[in-house]
Scaffold this motif. Structure first.
Motif: not given
Length: 148
Positions: A18-26, A45-49, A62-67, A75-80
């Motif tokens: 079971e996973r909660p709804r989250s937002y994924f940065a990639f 990834f050096a920018k993302l962390v 996990t490259c995720t966040f809760s909101h 720059e170069g990062i997308l979110c879904e």
């Protein structure tokens, strides 16, 4: 045997998680997977962390966040948004270069196992140890397929 000749081992049966709804940065990169993945992990990834570490509820592993994000992305990062709910988790052990084959096999297994896949949702790929932290044969990636 070369690294690219090694197969990825897939755990069966998949674990239902079971996973909660989250937002994924990639970072989205097109091209041969080994080149695209290298660009994403090394350069982007050096920018993302640091960005995820600065967010309340951010998880760089996990490259995720809760909101949802309210400000600009690096720059170069997308979110879904990634749906919550049940997922069939297939743990795959082996070189990252073979994950394309593993994803195809997991798709076939989902049909063979008659999993009720939610076709309108994203599957999730989650690296258990960060790439490069363990030898290629010991790399573990969880492929999570959204199910009803």
């Amino acid at each position: 045997m070369s690294e690219s000749d090694r197969q990825v081992q897939i755990s069966l049966p998949p674990e239902v998680v079971e996973r909660p709804r989250s937002y994924f940065a990639f970072a989205q990169q097109r091209g041969p997977p080994t080149e695209a993945a290298k660009h994403c992990w090394v350069e982007v990834f050096a920018k993302l962390v640091p960005f995820l570490e600065s967010l309340e509820g951010g998880n760089p592993a996990t490259c995720t966040f809760s909101h949802p994000l309210t400000g600009p992305l690096p720059e170069g990062i997308l979110c879904e948004e990634v749906c919550g709910g049940q997922f069939a988790q297939f743990s795959c052990t082996g070189p990252y270069e073979r994950l394309g084959d593993a994803r195809e096999k997991v798709a076939r297994l989902a049909v063979e196992l008659a999993l009720a896949v939610r076709p309108d949702e994203f599957s999730v790929q989650q690296y258990v140890p960060q790439p490069g932290a363990v030898p290629a044969d010991e790399a573990v990636t969880d492929l999570l397929v959204p199910i009803e």
